[in-house]
Design a protein around this motif. Structure first.
Motif, PDB file in Angstrom:
ATOM      1  N   GLY A   1       0.823  -1.212   0.000  1.00 53.15           N
ATOM      2  CA  GLY A   1       0.000   0.000   0.000  1.00 53.15           C
ATOM      3  C   GLY A   1       0.853   1.257   0.000  1.00 53.15           C
ATOM      4  N   ALA A   2       1.871   1.273   0.866  1.00 54.89           N
ATOM      5  CA  ALA A   2       2.753   2.439   0.961  1.00 54.89           C
ATOM      6  C   ALA A   2       3.515   2.619  -0.344  1.00 54.89           C
ATOM      7  CB  ALA A   2       3.715   2.258   2.128  1.00 54.89           C
ATOM      8  N   CYS A   3       3.979   1.512  -0.924  1.00 50.65           N
ATOM      9  CA  CYS A   3       4.735   1.564  -2.176  1.00 50.65           C
ATOM     10  C   CYS A   3       3.876   2.195  -3.275  1.00 50.65           C
ATOM     11  CB  CYS A   3       5.186   0.167  -2.565  1.00 50.65           C
ATOM     12  SG  CYS A   3       6.125   0.133  -4.100  1.00 50.65           S
ATOM     13  N   ARG A   4       2.611   1.802  -3.318  1.00 46.12           N
ATOM     14  CA  ARG A   4       1.667   2.317  -4.308  1.00 46.12           C
ATOM     15  C   ARG A   4       1.533   3.844  -4.193  1.00 46.12           C
ATOM     16  NH1 ARG A   4      -2.724  -1.993  -4.065  1.00 46.12           N
ATOM     17  NH2 ARG A   4      -1.318  -3.111  -5.443  1.00 46.12           N
ATOM     18  N   ALA A   5       1.426   4.321  -2.944  1.00 44.81           N
ATOM     19  CA  ALA A   5       1.248   5.765  -2.699  1.00 44.81           C
ATOM     20  C   ALA A   5       2.485   6.548  -3.143  1.00 44.81           C
ATOM     21  CB  ALA A   5       0.974   6.009  -1.224  1.00 44.81           C
ATOM     22  N   VAL A   6       3.656   6.036  -2.771  1.00 41.01           N
ATOM     23  CA  VAL A   6       4.891   6.769  -3.060  1.00 41.01           C
ATOM     24  C   VAL A   6       5.201   6.697  -4.560  1.00 41.01           C
ATOM     25  CG1 VAL A   6       7.354   6.956  -2.515  1.00 41.01           C
ATOM     26  CG2 VAL A   6       5.712   6.394  -0.707  1.00 41.01           C
ATOM     27  N   ARG A   7       4.868   5.576  -5.181  1.00 39.29           N
ATOM     28  CA  ARG A   7       5.037   5.442  -6.630  1.00 39.29           C
ATOM     29  C   ARG A   7       4.190   6.504  -7.350  1.00 39.29           C
ATOM     30  NH1 ARG A   7       3.213  -0.139  -7.934  1.00 39.29           N
ATOM     31  NH2 ARG A   7       5.208  -0.951  -7.172  1.00 39.29           N
TER      32      ARG A   7
ATOM     33  N   GLY B   1       7.693  -0.068   2.284  1.00 36.64           N
ATOM     34  CA  GLY B   1       7.023   0.207   1.012  1.00 36.64           C
ATOM     35  C   GLY B   1       7.503   1.519   0.409  1.00 36.64           C
ATOM     36  N   TYR B   2       7.710   2.501   1.277  1.00 36.80           N
ATOM     37  CA  TYR B   2       8.234   3.814   0.849  1.00 36.80           C
ATOM     38  C   TYR B   2       9.620   3.626   0.220  1.00 36.80           C
ATOM     39  CZ  TYR B   2      10.613   8.326   2.104  1.00 36.80           C
ATOM     40  OH  TYR B   2      11.352   9.476   2.126  1.00 36.80           O
ATOM     41  N   PHE B   3      10.475   2.833   0.889  1.00 32.19           N
ATOM     42  CA  PHE B   3      11.820   2.566   0.349  1.00 32.19           C
ATOM     43  C   PHE B   3      11.747   1.780  -0.968  1.00 32.19           C
ATOM     44  CE2 PHE B   3      13.450   2.861   4.946  1.00 32.19           C
ATOM     45  CZ  PHE B   3      13.861   4.173   4.777  1.00 32.19           C
ATOM     46  N   ASP B   4      10.834   0.814  -1.032  1.00 31.83           N
ATOM     47  CA  ASP B   4      10.658   0.023  -2.260  1.00 31.83           C
ATOM     48  C   ASP B   4      10.415   0.938  -3.460  1.00 31.83           C
ATOM     49  OD1 ASP B   4      10.858  -2.289  -0.778  1.00 31.83           O
ATOM     50  OD2 ASP B   4       8.704  -2.746  -0.791  1.00 31.83           O
ATOM     51  N   ALA B   5       9.495   1.903  -3.274  1.00 32.71           N
ATOM     52  CA  ALA B   5       9.124   2.795  -4.381  1.00 32.71           C
ATOM     53  C   ALA B   5      10.300   3.676  -4.788  1.00 32.71           C
ATOM     54  CB  ALA B   5       7.918   3.650  -3.985  1.00 32.71           C
ATOM     55  N   LEU B   6      11.045   4.165  -3.781  1.00 37.18           N
ATOM     56  CA  LEU B   6      12.220   4.999  -4.092  1.00 37.18           C
ATOM     57  C   LEU B   6      13.219   4.184  -4.911  1.00 37.18           C
ATOM     58  CD1 LEU B   6      12.962   6.895  -0.721  1.00 37.18           C
ATOM     59  CD2 LEU B   6      11.653   7.701  -2.694  1.00 37.18           C
ATOM     60  N   GLN B   7      13.455   2.953  -4.461  1.00 38.44           N
ATOM     61  CA  GLN B   7      14.443   2.091  -5.115  1.00 38.44           C
ATOM     62  C   GLN B   7      14.045   1.764  -6.561  1.00 38.44           C
ATOM     63  OE1 GLN B   7      15.140  -1.659  -3.151  1.00 38.44           O
ATOM     64  NE2 GLN B   7      17.313  -1.627  -3.715  1.00 38.44           N
ATOM     65  N   GLU B   8      12.774   1.412  -6.740  1.00 41.03           N
ATOM     66  CA  GLU B   8      12.214   1.152  -8.069  1.00 41.03           C
ATOM     67  C   GLU B   8      12.548   2.269  -9.050  1.00 41.03           C
ATOM     68  OE1 GLU B   8       7.815  -0.782  -7.317  1.00 41.03           O
ATOM     69  OE2 GLU B   8       7.953   1.181  -8.296  1.00 41.03           O
ATOM     70  N   ALA B   9      12.439   3.527  -8.523  1.00 40.35           N
ATOM     71  CA  ALA B   9      12.622   4.710  -9.374  1.00 40.35           C
ATOM     72  C   ALA B   9      14.081   5.157  -9.412  1.00 40.35           C
ATOM     73  CB  ALA B   9      11.738   5.844  -8.862  1.00 40.35           C
ATOM     74  N   GLY B  10      14.947   4.388  -8.723  1.00 41.51           N
ATOM     75  CA  GLY B  10      16.367   4.747  -8.707  1.00 41.51           C
ATOM     76  C   GLY B  10      16.669   5.988  -7.876  1.00 41.51           C
ATOM     77  N   LEU B  11      15.760   6.294  -6.919  1.00 46.09           N
ATOM     78  CA  LEU B  11      15.994   7.459  -6.054  1.00 46.09           C
ATOM     79  C   LEU B  11      16.748   7.058  -4.797  1.00 46.09           C
ATOM     80  CD1 LEU B  11      12.469   9.133  -6.341  1.00 46.09           C
ATOM     81  CD2 LEU B  11      14.600   9.896  -7.429  1.00 46.09           C
ATOM     82  N   GLN B  12      17.616   7.960  -4.340  1.00 50.12           N
ATOM     83  CA  GLN B  12      18.400   7.721  -3.126  1.00 50.12           C
ATOM     84  C   GLN B  12      17.515   7.856  -1.884  1.00 50.12           C
ATOM     85  OE1 GLN B  12      22.219   8.007  -2.174  1.00 50.12           O
ATOM     86  NE2 GLN B  12      22.074   6.516  -3.823  1.00 50.12           N
ATOM     87  N   ARG B  13      17.775   6.998  -0.903  1.00 47.30           N
ATOM     88  CA  ARG B  13      17.172   7.162   0.417  1.00 47.30           C
ATOM     89  C   ARG B  13      17.768   8.405   1.070  1.00 47.30           C
ATOM     90  NH1 ARG B  13      16.829   2.041   4.404  1.00 47.30           N
ATOM     91  NH2 ARG B  13      16.137   0.488   2.912  1.00 47.30           N
ATOM     92  N   ASP B  14      16.959   9.170   1.758  1.00 48.74           N
ATOM     93  CA  ASP B  14      17.482  10.286   2.545  1.00 48.74           C
ATOM     94  C   ASP B  14      16.828  10.208   3.919  1.00 48.74           C
ATOM     95  OD1 ASP B  14      18.109  12.651   3.780  1.00 48.74           O
ATOM     96  OD2 ASP B  14      17.631  13.925   2.044  1.00 48.74           O
ATOM     97  N   GLU B  15      17.603   9.712   4.895  1.00 52.23           N
ATOM     98  CA  GLU B  15      17.032   9.475   6.236  1.00 52.23           C
ATOM     99  C   GLU B  15      16.545  10.773   6.884  1.00 52.23           C
ATOM    100  OE1 GLU B  15      16.719   6.330   7.544  1.00 52.23           O
ATOM    101  OE2 GLU B  15      17.857   5.264   5.988  1.00 52.23           O
ATOM    102  N   THR B  16      17.078  11.912   6.424  1.00 47.16           N
ATOM    103  CA  THR B  16      16.626  13.182   7.030  1.00 47.16           C
ATOM    104  C   THR B  16      15.199  13.544   6.589  1.00 47.16           C
ATOM    105  OG1 THR B  16      17.424  14.659   5.259  1.00 47.16           O
ATOM    106  CG2 THR B  16      19.011  14.049   6.978  1.00 47.16           C
ATOM    107  N   LEU B  17      14.672  12.787   5.632  1.00 50.86           N
ATOM    108  CA  LEU B  17      13.294  13.053   5.192  1.00 50.86           C
ATOM    109  C   LEU B  17      12.269  12.178   5.930  1.00 50.86           C
ATOM    110  CD1 LEU B  17      13.654  13.606   1.325  1.00 50.86           C
ATOM    111  CD2 LEU B  17      13.274  15.312   3.106  1.00 50.86           C
ATOM    112  N   ILE B  18      12.760  11.419   6.905  1.00 48.13           N
ATOM    113  CA  ILE B  18      11.846  10.599   7.711  1.00 48.13           C
ATOM    114  C   ILE B  18      11.596  11.322   9.031  1.00 48.13           C
ATOM    115  CG2 ILE B  18      11.501   8.365   8.830  1.00 48.13           C
ATOM    116  CD1 ILE B  18      13.464   7.287   6.614  1.00 48.13           C
ATOM    117  N   PHE B  19      10.355  11.686   9.252  1.00 44.13           N
ATOM    118  CA  PHE B  19      10.005  12.485  10.425  1.00 44.13           C
ATOM    119  C   PHE B  19       9.110  11.661  11.345  1.00 44.13           C
ATOM    120  CE2 PHE B  19      10.971  15.329   6.955  1.00 44.13           C
ATOM    121  CZ  PHE B  19      11.796  16.283   7.535  1.00 44.13           C
TER     122      PHE B  19
END
Lengths: 351, 351
Positions: free
Chosen positions: A174-180, A208-226
């Motif tokens: 579900g989360a992956c779907r939203a972030v995608r 799921g959030y990380f899955d979507a970022l990875q799919e799109a080749g986007l870098q994780r940025d831990e400072t964006l997790i609040f």
């Protein structure tokens, strides 16, 4: 056997009922025990006599003999989150159909209060328990508190290491779907807002959030997790931090809808437009999501259906089904409204 | 006496507890009955042994002897209205402090379901009941269902003709205050939106609405009263009717906050500005009122405090107090935010 007549001087007994219904004392007793041995017509006559005489069956006495109860406990962790009220209504609708009376106890995310609640439910001999464990519940304590013989279904929050059946949505997908969806709208800096690392629900949605970022080749940025309390105020506070971030996110995927409602409010208070300036997506699709301004885009897990599934799982356990059959993972779907900015023209109409 | 050891093969008995605690069997029994005859130190030793052995006190057996239960039933009519969740939390906080376990049952405004719930609570021997009666509950049925010996407090909705103690806000004065505020802002055509004539709460709030009109020398206009389900969708539907009225109202006083939230949404969907074009005031001050866009002006009755008062009233009844002392009428206050248009500049910031 024991009875109390409604506001009358002498207690009604099953002998009185037997007389009025024109049946034997033991037939009345069988009806009271819901025995299948009584014919429908006879059962109806007895029930009419019970109604007429205002007899109250003393189930405390009865449960000593039969260990059956009409009560099913719903133990939830936060009654102030409308999501849990909706879940409870889904559970109730199903249980009512089967003659059980669902009773709800709120632990307010407090494990001590949860322990007292469970203890009291056990003492009153409930037929079973559906629980959304308080944050911090561990498998060992749960096993020590609940007798193995008691039918129990966990819902919405897994307890790591617990073998108890679990009913909940597929949070990760579900989360992956939203972030995608947000990535598809062109967003690259997407915040994850709400919940705490100790909550299994947060870690599932975060995956799921990380899955979507990875799919799109986007870098994780831990400072964006609040991290923030899963409440409206938690969302408002975390949004203030996110908006003050030097590399301000252009979108926020929120832990749940009430967090997202707080986030949209914080954005509006700063004169920014939700959807146009910052996209926001929630999770749960509570009733208030649709009525938010702007209406929230969110991940629906069909809360009422989920409640019904938890109830059906528990009913199975009460009837002796294999616990493995009680578990259920629900499909999720993205409900696109206005807060994600996918329908800009609609947002324009309300400002 | 009966006990179940947590997940073990043999049931723990009070003899086991007595051995571990180094006291007599009857001392253990007194502790289990919360007798004041046991010294605090001894009580602590016994409780430690109970904890250690994982003993579960069988209150079904005990309640046959003492008619005491830790359960207090909260019977509410609509769990989907966040107001009732907040009320329940207020009740819970107070009852928990006194060692009771509050359990909530939702009747969903269904009098048959209410009858089954009350029956089941009676069968399980609850210590008392706080109830917000389902719409359509009559005094006679209530009297016939509830034994006179059971401590009961009605809350939020009166049942005409019932002598049961009642805890609720001063609806009439609260409504009058809200409508007086709208008149003070220059409004002359003020709609009353939500609820039905069969609800005592509606007639009380409507009386306050009429009081304020009369004070100001304004004529009653029955066509400005829009009955509707007390829900968000009810508010949306009624607002559509109000906006289509040939003499369109410039302000709406709503039955409760979720109706008002629906009304603000319907207004915004038509491209009108809540506050500037049409003023809206709600009732209850639920958590979501502040987070609405624009934030709702509303009448607060301090819901949690009201819940606490209902709980205290019930605790008094359980201890044998005069029912007359359990009744309480709460003061209301107007919480002025943005939906009434009194603070136009703030609204401007969000559009």
């Amino acid at each position: 056997m024991n009875g109390a007549k409604r506001g009358a001087s002498r207690a009604t007994t099953i002998i009185d009922i037997a007389k009025v219904a024109g049946v034997s004392k033991s037939t009345v007793s069988l009806v009271l025990k819901d025995s299948p041995l009584v014919k429908p017509g006879t059962r109806q006559r007895v029930n009419q006599a019970i109604e007429q005489l205002g007899y109250v069956y003393n189930r405390s006495a009865a449960s000593l003999r039969t260990s059956k109860s009409s009560f099913v406990g719903m133990v939830i962790s936060d009654l102030m989150n409308p999501f849990f009220a909706e879940l409870a209504v889904g559970i109730e609708d199903e249980l009512n159909d089967f003659g059980f009376v669902p009773i709800l106890a709120n632990t307010n995310e407090n494990v001590d209060r949860q322990a007292r609640v469970l203890q009291s439910l056990l003492e009153h001999g409930v037929a079973g328990v559906i629980m959304s464990p308080a944050n911090g519940t561990d498998a060992w304590t749960l096993a020590a508190t609940l007798p193995r013989s008691l039918p129990v279904v966990l819902t919405m929050r897994r307890v790591e290491g617990s073998p108890l059946p679990y009913v909940g949505p597929d949070n990760r997908t579900g989360a992956c779907r939203a972030v995608r969806h947000l990535i598809g709208l062109g967003h690259r800096r997407i915040a994850f807002i709400g919940g705490f690392g100790t909550m299994t629900t947060q870690s599932e949605r975060l995956s799921g959030y990380f899955d979507a970022l990875q799919e799109a080749g986007l870098q994780r940025d831990e400072t964006l997790i609040f991290d923030a309390a899963p409440t409206r105020n938690g969302g408002m506070d975390a949004a203030a931090r996110a908006l003050a971030h030097s590399g301000r996110p252009t979108a926020a995927f929120c832990f749940n809808d009430i967090v997202a409602i707080g986030v949209t409010r914080a954005i509006a208070l700063r004169g920014l437009r939700v959807g146009a300036d910052i996209a926001v997506i929630g999770f749960d699709d509570v009733v208030g999501a649709e009525h938010n301004l702007p209406p929230l885009t969110t991940v629906s897990a069909d809360t009422r259906l989920m409640g019904a599934r938890a109830a059906r799982g528990l009913l199975g356990l009460i009837e002796g089904a294999d616990p493995a059959t009680a578990s259920f993972t629900g499909e999720t779907r993205l409900v696109i409204r206005e807060s994600c900015g996918a329908q800009q023209e609609t947002i324009g109409g309300t400002t």
